[in-house]
Design an enzyme around this catalytic site. Structure first.
Site, PDB file in Angstrom:
ATOM      1  N   GLY A   1       0.812  -1.206   0.000  1.00 25.72           N
ATOM      2  CA  GLY A   1       0.000   0.000   0.000  1.00 25.72           C
ATOM      3  C   GLY A   1       0.851   1.264   0.000  1.00 25.72           C
ATOM      4  O   GLY A   1       0.531   2.247  -0.679  1.00 25.72           O
ATOM      5  N   THR A   2       1.936   1.226   0.747  1.00 32.14           N
ATOM      6  CA  THR A   2       2.827   2.387   0.813  1.00 32.14           C
ATOM      7  C   THR A   2       3.403   2.712  -0.556  1.00 32.14           C
ATOM      8  O   THR A   2       3.441   3.883  -0.973  1.00 32.14           O
ATOM      9  CB  THR A   2       3.972   2.105   1.809  1.00 32.14           C
ATOM     10  OG1 THR A   2       3.405   1.887   3.108  1.00 32.14           O
ATOM     11  CG2 THR A   2       4.966   3.244   1.857  1.00 32.14           C
TER      12      THR A   2
ATOM     13  N   GLN B   1      -7.270   0.827   4.109  1.00 32.98           N
ATOM     14  CA  GLN B   1      -8.150   0.335   5.181  1.00 32.98           C
ATOM     15  C   GLN B   1      -9.526  -0.040   4.639  1.00 32.98           C
ATOM     16  O   GLN B   1     -10.193  -0.916   5.177  1.00 32.98           O
ATOM     17  CB  GLN B   1      -8.337   1.391   6.273  1.00 32.98           C
ATOM     18  CG  GLN B   1      -7.191   1.503   7.249  1.00 32.98           C
ATOM     19  CD  GLN B   1      -6.940   0.244   8.060  1.00 32.98           C
ATOM     20  OE1 GLN B   1      -7.847  -0.501   8.407  1.00 32.98           O
ATOM     21  NE2 GLN B   1      -5.677   0.004   8.352  1.00 32.98           N
TER      22      GLN B   1
ATOM     23  N   HIS C   1      -2.425  -7.138   2.797  1.00 31.38           N
ATOM     24  CA  HIS C   1      -2.443  -7.734   4.140  1.00 31.38           C
ATOM     25  C   HIS C   1      -3.492  -7.137   5.071  1.00 31.38           C
ATOM     26  O   HIS C   1      -3.639  -7.577   6.202  1.00 31.38           O
ATOM     27  CB  HIS C   1      -1.047  -7.672   4.773  1.00 31.38           C
ATOM     28  CG  HIS C   1      -0.583  -6.317   5.201  1.00 31.38           C
ATOM     29  ND1 HIS C   1      -0.614  -5.924   6.514  1.00 31.38           N
ATOM     30  CD2 HIS C   1      -0.061  -5.292   4.505  1.00 31.38           C
ATOM     31  CE1 HIS C   1      -0.108  -4.699   6.598  1.00 31.38           C
ATOM     32  NE2 HIS C   1       0.231  -4.287   5.390  1.00 31.38           N
TER      33      HIS C   1
ATOM     34  N   THR D   1      10.243  -7.835 -12.098  1.00 32.66           N
ATOM     35  CA  THR D   1       9.479  -9.076 -12.288  1.00 32.66           C
ATOM     36  C   THR D   1       8.349  -9.150 -11.271  1.00 32.66           C
ATOM     37  O   THR D   1       8.574  -8.970 -10.072  1.00 32.66           O
ATOM     38  CB  THR D   1      10.424 -10.293 -12.136  1.00 32.66           C
ATOM     39  OG1 THR D   1      11.457 -10.175 -13.100  1.00 32.66           O
ATOM     40  CG2 THR D   1       9.665 -11.603 -12.328  1.00 32.66           C
TER      41      THR D   1
ATOM     42  N   CYS E   1       4.745   4.667  17.502  1.00 29.71           N
ATOM     43  CA  CYS E   1       5.341   4.704  18.836  1.00 29.71           C
ATOM     44  C   CYS E   1       6.400   5.808  18.891  1.00 29.71           C
ATOM     45  O   CYS E   1       7.178   5.996  17.978  1.00 29.71           O
ATOM     46  CB  CYS E   1       5.973   3.344  19.065  1.00 29.71           C
ATOM     47  SG  CYS E   1       7.303   3.310  20.229  1.00 29.71           S
TER      48      CYS E   1
HETATM   49  C1  LIG Z   1      -1.577  -0.090   6.292  1.00 28.39           C
HETATM   50  C2  LIG Z   1      -1.859   1.174   5.577  1.00 28.39           C
HETATM   51  C3  LIG Z   1      -0.963   1.664   4.594  1.00 28.39           C
HETATM   52  C4  LIG Z   1       0.333   0.985   4.282  1.00 28.39           C
HETATM   53  O1  LIG Z   1       0.136  -0.231   3.617  1.00 28.39           O
HETATM   54  P1  LIG Z   1       1.332  -1.282   3.545  1.00 28.39           P
HETATM   55  O2  LIG Z   1       0.831  -2.338   2.599  1.00 28.39           O
HETATM   56  O3  LIG Z   1       1.511  -1.794   4.938  1.00 28.39           O
HETATM   57  O4  LIG Z   1       2.519  -0.568   3.047  1.00 28.39           O
HETATM   58  C5  LIG Z   1      -1.296   2.832   3.932  1.00 28.39           C
HETATM   59  N1  LIG Z   1      -2.441   3.486   4.208  1.00 28.39           N
HETATM   60  C6  LIG Z   1      -3.312   3.052   5.124  1.00 28.39           C
HETATM   61  C7  LIG Z   1      -4.565   3.819   5.358  1.00 28.39           C
HETATM   62  C8  LIG Z   1      -3.053   1.890   5.845  1.00 28.39           C
HETATM   63  O5  LIG Z   1      -3.914   1.461   6.765  1.00 28.39           O
END
Ligand SMILES: *Cc1c(COP(=O)(O)O)cnc(C)c1O
Length: 404
Positions: A89-90, A200, A222, A258, A346
């Site tokens: 997601g990042t 989310q 995930h 890839t 944290c």
């Molecule tokens: C978890 C999350 C991300 C990051 O996703 P990753 O797959 O862990 O890099 C980005 N935005 C939101 C809102 C998230 O909850």
């Protein structure tokens, strides 16, 4: 201030039996569904080909890849060529912001990005870097008390210099669902691209990109019972992005490298299951969530719900407790067998309330005592009762220990 994991003094749980701990942190991550594991299995072993290879191993991998792309496209109600697989997601957020910002500037000279302090750091830190190092300007949208950007600040931010607006679909820390459709109407009227971080939202909300009206949308596997390390960026046909990663021509040239075929297959299967089982998963989570919210506010003195009371993720309860050290409370909960989150990173030393809680205007004595409780399809009513019984004395204990 940003600190590295090494400096962080977060409590590290001892190697206790994990099975005795009740997991209430599904917004952080979810376990991989066994049906997703089964779908991925062959692509780690006998069907190991590189989808770019000409021979039959390659063809087999390529057909799995393209089938996964079709599956994702069906859920998003878009076409397969609008789906770009990334590593998380990042990365999707980074590709959307950087890719759209650089492309807009090359096209028209537009150099303004509008986003909010309530975004995930994958968006807000990327916007900050584009401003600090690449000459863009960031318009920080005003937040209302639920953490949604105000419509006024969105419309004020749209002008001939706008390259991109980025507003998350649902907030990871306080659970608020934003009115993306309404924001999209404004962006479209001014011809400005809209990105949404739906990482989310993927587990529970409708992902139809046309009813949302977005041009770019990020997802991460995930958060909905898929594997870690795999994401998607939806890129509406006709939207130009500068690639963030150059090399081969994979993913329509937007993301060289890839493809991770087993994880892509897992992502698609997990998203398909999330879609098929959405109604049951939402109903199950919602009942638990509403019970948690009602009981916590009732049983814990000086407690407040954060985020919207109505427009919120069905599995997400988040609170602040006055005069409580949130990290200490998490340690006490962990020791008592409950895995929760503060919803924010944290911090060490002199802690500060998170950017999100600051943006919604919470005073410091409240903002430091945050707790996020997120349930999932494995969570039982018994888990929730055990948590609700344990929490109030632990909050009082944390209050008593404060300042010692
Ligand atoms: C978890 C999350 C991300 C990051 O996703 P990753 O797959 O862990 O890099 C980005 N935005 C939101 C809102 C998230 O909850």
């Amino acid at each position: 201030m940003h600190r590295t994991a090494r400096e962080c003094t977060c409590y590290n749980p001892p190697n206790q039996a994990m099975s005795s701990t009740i997991y209430l942190d599904y917004a952080a991550t979810t376990p991989v569904d066994s049906r997703v594991m089964d779908a991925m299995g062959p692509y780690f072993s006998r069907a190991f080909g590189n989808p770019s290879s000409v021979h039959r191993y390659g063809q087999q991998a390529e057909s799995a890849l393209e089938e996964a792309r079709e599956t994702v496209a069906r859920v998003l109600r878009c076409s397969a060529n609008e789906i770009v697989f990334t590593s998380c997601g990042t990365e999707s957020d980074n590709l959307a912001l950087r890719g759209a910002a650089f492309a807009a500037r090359m096209r028209s000279g537009a150099n303004q990005i509008a986003t909010s302090r309530t975004e995930h750091h994958a968006v807000s830190k990327t916007a900050e870097q584009l401003e600090a190092e690449h000459g863009f300007t960031v318009r920080w949208l005003d937040s209302d008390e639920d953490g949604s950007p105000t419509m006024q600040s969105v419309s004020d931010a749209l002008n001939a210099n706008s390259a991109l607006v980025s507003v998350m679909y649902a907030n990871n820390e306080i659970g608020t669902i934003n009115p993306i459709g309404n924001i999209a109407v404004q962006c479209r009227a001014r011809g400005v691209m809209l990105h949404t971080d739906a990482v989310q939202a993927g587990a529970y909300l409708d992902l139809d990109v046309n009813s949302l009206g977005v041009d770019l949308m990020s997802l991460g596997g995930h958060k909905f019972y898929g594997p870690k390390g795999i994401g998607v960026l939806y890129v509406r046909e006709g939207t130009t992005l500068q690639p963030a990663q150059t090399g081969g021509s994979q993913e329509a040239g937007l993301r060289a490298g890839t493809q991770n075929v087993p994880l892509i297959v897992g992502f698609a299967r997990a998203l398909q299951l999330a879609q098929e089982e959405r109604a049951e998963r939402v109903a199950h989570a919602l009942a638990l969530r509403d019970h948690i919210i009602g009981e916590v506010l009732e049983r814990v003195p000086d407690s407040r719900l954060t985020g919207s009371p109505t427009s919120r993720l069905p599995n997400h309860a988040s609170f602040v407790f006055k005069d409580v050290d949130g990290n200490l409370l998490l340690m006490l909960l962990d020791a008592a067998g409950f895995a929760c989150s503060s919803g924010s990173a944290c911090k060490t030393g002199n802690p500060e309330p998170s950017d999100v809680l600051t943006a919604v205007g919470l005073p410091r004595e409240w903002g430091l005592g945050s707790l996020r409780v997120t349930v999932g399809k494995e969570t039982t009513a018994g888990d929730v009762e055990a948590f609700l019984a344990a929490l109030p004395p632990l909050v009082e204990k944390a209050r008593g220990l404060k300042g010692e």
